[in-house]
Design a protein around this motif. Structure first.
Motif, mmCIF file in Angstrom:
data_model
loop_
_atom_site.group_PDB
_atom_site.id
_atom_site.type_symbol
_atom_site.label_atom_id
_atom_site.label_comp_id
_atom_site.label_asym_id
_atom_site.label_seq_id
_atom_site.Cartn_x
_atom_site.Cartn_y
_atom_site.Cartn_z
ATOM 1 N N UNK A 64 1.231 -1.697 0.057
ATOM 2 C CA UNK A 64 -0.054 0.496 0.234
ATOM 3 C C UNK A 64 0.844 0.939 0.060
ATOM 4 N N UNK A 65 0.517 1.580 -0.971
ATOM 5 C CA UNK A 65 1.480 3.343 -1.083
ATOM 6 C C UNK A 65 0.543 4.682 -0.512
ATOM 7 N N UNK A 66 -0.363 3.902 0.137
ATOM 8 C CA UNK A 66 -1.598 5.620 0.436
ATOM 9 C C UNK A 66 -0.861 6.447 1.125
ATOM 10 N N UNK A 67 -1.211 7.711 0.736
ATOM 11 C CA UNK A 67 -0.969 8.849 2.355
ATOM 12 C C UNK A 67 -1.415 8.650 3.584
ATOM 13 N N UNK A 68 -2.250 7.229 4.243
ATOM 14 C CA UNK A 68 -2.235 7.275 5.108
ATOM 15 C C UNK A 68 -0.827 6.355 6.150
ATOM 16 N N UNK A 69 -0.131 5.820 4.998
ATOM 17 C CA UNK A 69 0.713 4.949 5.827
ATOM 18 C C UNK A 69 2.093 6.353 6.381
ATOM 19 N N UNK A 70 2.119 7.306 5.572
ATOM 20 C CA UNK A 70 2.772 8.332 6.258
ATOM 21 C C UNK A 70 2.428 8.730 7.685
ATOM 22 N N UNK A 71 1.196 7.934 8.491
ATOM 23 C CA UNK A 71 0.953 8.340 10.170
ATOM 24 C C UNK A 71 2.079 7.763 10.994
ATOM 25 N N UNK A 72 1.861 8.760 12.091
ATOM 26 C CA UNK A 72 2.752 7.737 13.203
ATOM 27 C C UNK A 72 2.567 6.244 13.492
ATOM 28 N N UNK A 73 3.919 5.414 13.630
ATOM 29 C CA UNK A 73 4.369 3.862 14.221
ATOM 30 C C UNK A 73 3.222 4.309 15.256
ATOM 31 N N UNK A 74 3.558 5.111 16.439
ATOM 32 C CA UNK A 74 2.769 5.307 17.445
ATOM 33 C C UNK A 74 1.189 5.420 17.289
ATOM 34 N N UNK A 75 0.434 4.422 17.012
ATOM 35 C CA UNK A 75 -0.972 4.156 17.104
ATOM 36 C C UNK A 75 -1.644 4.864 17.905
ATOM 37 N N UNK A 76 -1.990 5.906 18.791
ATOM 38 C CA UNK A 76 -2.327 6.230 19.534
ATOM 39 C C UNK A 76 -1.942 7.679 19.322
ATOM 40 N N UNK A 208 0.835 -17.105 -4.931
ATOM 41 C CA UNK A 208 0.550 -16.298 -3.268
ATOM 42 C C UNK A 208 0.601 -15.541 -3.967
ATOM 43 N N UNK A 209 -0.402 -14.173 -2.822
ATOM 44 C CA UNK A 209 -0.902 -13.255 -2.460
ATOM 45 C C UNK A 209 -1.259 -12.460 -1.161
ATOM 46 N N UNK A 210 -0.177 -11.858 -1.048
ATOM 47 C CA UNK A 210 0.051 -11.389 -0.189
ATOM 48 C C UNK A 210 -0.432 -9.649 -0.259
ATOM 49 N N UNK A 211 -1.302 -8.809 1.094
ATOM 50 C CA UNK A 211 -1.763 -7.897 0.111
ATOM 51 C C UNK A 211 -1.528 -7.116 1.561
ATOM 52 N N UNK A 212 -1.034 -5.806 2.255
ATOM 53 C CA UNK A 212 -0.525 -5.492 2.094
ATOM 54 C C UNK A 212 -0.978 -3.898 2.536
ATOM 55 N N UNK A 213 -1.654 -3.251 3.784
ATOM 56 C CA UNK A 213 -2.776 -2.094 3.869
ATOM 57 C C UNK A 213 -2.581 -2.131 5.246
ATOM 58 N N UNK A 214 -3.401 -0.397 5.146
ATOM 59 C CA UNK A 214 -3.644 0.394 6.208
ATOM 60 C C UNK A 214 -4.286 0.646 5.893
ATOM 61 N N UNK A 215 -4.994 0.642 5.358
ATOM 62 C CA UNK A 215 -6.522 1.558 4.670
ATOM 63 C C UNK A 215 -7.978 0.723 4.120
ATOM 64 N N UNK A 216 -8.592 1.734 3.493
ATOM 65 C CA UNK A 216 -9.828 0.405 2.763
ATOM 66 C C UNK A 216 -9.819 1.511 1.235
ATOM 67 N N UNK A 217 -10.314 0.251 0.799
ATOM 68 C CA UNK A 217 -10.534 0.524 -0.451
ATOM 69 C C UNK A 217 -10.897 2.137 -1.217
ATOM 70 N N UNK A 218 -10.968 2.657 -1.740
ATOM 71 C CA UNK A 218 -11.000 4.345 -2.337
ATOM 72 C C UNK A 218 -11.518 4.377 -3.291
ATOM 73 N N UNK A 219 -11.528 2.892 -4.510
ATOM 74 C CA UNK A 219 -12.555 3.443 -5.877
ATOM 75 C C UNK A 219 -14.375 2.738 -5.864
#
Length: 407
Positions: A64-76, A208-219
């Motif tokens: 996943x190359x979405x903008x939310x991947x810029x968020x902090x590793x500190x999820x709090x 095999x396919x591994x899907x790595x994402x941190x968000x939701x489908x925008x389409x």
């Protein structure tokens, strides 16, 4: 055979956990030495997943190359994701875990090829330091397989990927569809090798396919969850149709973030986050939770269930690394059982079933076409005796005829 439980592959089984059952389908009866009607007296040799050499494997990692991947590793942490320094972003942590994934893959025997494919769309000029082709899930990008022993994978992660700034929208289903389409192309003999007669070889590679994402489908996004889920299901159905071409292809999903329940706890709710009620999908100050923090757990679970794959939510680097290790075990880990069929008979159809009590594998059917002794020893001995008598009778007739001519 693979040992898979509800929570992933089972890697610590022992030889005594297994039993073998053989069925003569012509007689609809069990096959066992000494007429004993049981599994356990079928002797076999056994290897654990750690000792077995797996078949060749081709693994696509959709990253996943979405903008939310810029968020902090500190999820709090709360606040603007664009202000998170490099090295502290989810993006950086995810790349580090992929390096661990490659190193873990090297410890497995066999030939494992990995293609790491960044995905996203709607690349924003000015916010991104790359162009659309970099995140386009095209045949060229999908085909960039490298052996895990090669330095090319590490080089790609350390330079090409690390130097990019995630900034795209998240086209999960489109990217997944193209990946499945690529791996189900049965004219590609890397994925579907054949023998001289054009028949599939016994050892087909693992795809095999591994899907790595941190968000939701925008389409497929819609502020109304019911509409969004309906659009998602349409995409799921399209992918499911493709998968009919190869039911053995596996899809595993990894979400980097908080579950809806954990996200609700972060923002002081006493329940899981509600799509319609709680998320600010765009300049809605009445909603509490920024959309960049929402991880669509339901969607990634539905995707992995297409192939009975594994779905995991991870909140830190350690959990991501463990999840990726689990995926490798599911892809490459396999128990090997070798047995000798007692008293096989040519032309008869047999089925073999392996079991780890109380779970049985699917049956595998086979037929003996060319073997030496095709019947029990008493029958063979009787047939041999009759043959000797028949040959002896002709020899006596010939001897008497010859003697008469000489006289």
């Amino acid at each position: 055979m693979k040992g898979t439980g509800k929570n992933g592959p089972i890697m610590n089984l022992k030889k005594y956990d297994f039993q073998i059952k053989l069925i003569d389908t012509n007689a609809n009866s069990l096959v066992a030495p000494d007429e004993e009607k049981s599994y356990s007296n079928i002797k076999f040799r056994w290897k654990s997943p750690q000792d077995t050499v797996p078949d060749d494997a081709y693994i696509i990692v959709l990253f996943d190359m979405s903008g939310s991947m810029q968020c902090s590793t500190d999820l709090n942490r709360k606040g603007n994701c664009n202000k998170v320094p490099k090295g502290q972003r989810k993006y950086d942590a995810a790349i580090d875990t992929l390096k661990n994934f490659v190193e873990e893959a090297k410890t497995w025997k066999g030939k494992t090829q990995v293609s790491i494919v960044p995905f996203g769309n709607r690349v924003k000029t000015g916010n991104c330091n790359f162009s659309e082709p970099f995140v386009n899930v095209s045949p060229d990008n999908l085909n960039d397989f490298q052996n895990v022993e090669s330095t090319e994978l590490t080089k790609f992660l350390n330079t090409d990927l690390s130097n990019k700034t995630p900034c795209t929208a998240t086209n999960i289903y489109e990217s997944l569809y193209k990946s499945v389409e690529f791996l189900t192309n049965d004219s590609d003999e890397r994925f579907y090798p054949v023998n001289r007669e054009g028949e599939p070889t016994d050892n087909q590679p693992r795809l095999s396919i591994i899907l790595f994402t941190d968000g939701f489908d925008t389409d497929t996004f819609n502020k109304d969850e019911t509409i969004a889920r309906g659009k998602q299901q349409q995409q799921i159905d399209k992918i499911a149709t493709l998968l009919k071409k190869n039911p053995q292809l596996a899809i595993h999903t990894l979400g980097y973030g908080l579950t809806p329940k954990q996200l609700g706890q972060k923002y002081g709710l006493e329940r899981a986050v509600n799509w319609n009620k709680d998320i600010d999908w765009g300049n809605d100050k009445t909603k509490l939770i920024p959309r960049v923090e929402y991880l669509d757990e339901q969607a990634i679970n539905n995707i992995s269930s297409l192939t009975n794959g594994i779905s995991r939510i991870a909140g830190n680097s350690k959990e991501i690394t463990e999840s990726l290790k689990l995926f490798l075990q599911a892809i490459l880990g396999e128990y090997e059982i070798i047995y000798k069929h007692p008293n096989p008979q040519r032309g008869r159809v047999y089925q073999v079933i392996s079991s780890v009590n109380p779970v049985e594998s699917n049956s595998k059917e086979y037929r003996f076409t060319v073997i030496g002794i095709t019947a029990p020893p008493n029958i063979v001995a009787g047939a041999f005796g009759i043959s000797i008598i028949f040959i002896g009778s002709w020899f006596i007739v010939y001897f008497l005829w010859r003697k008469e001519l000489q006289s």
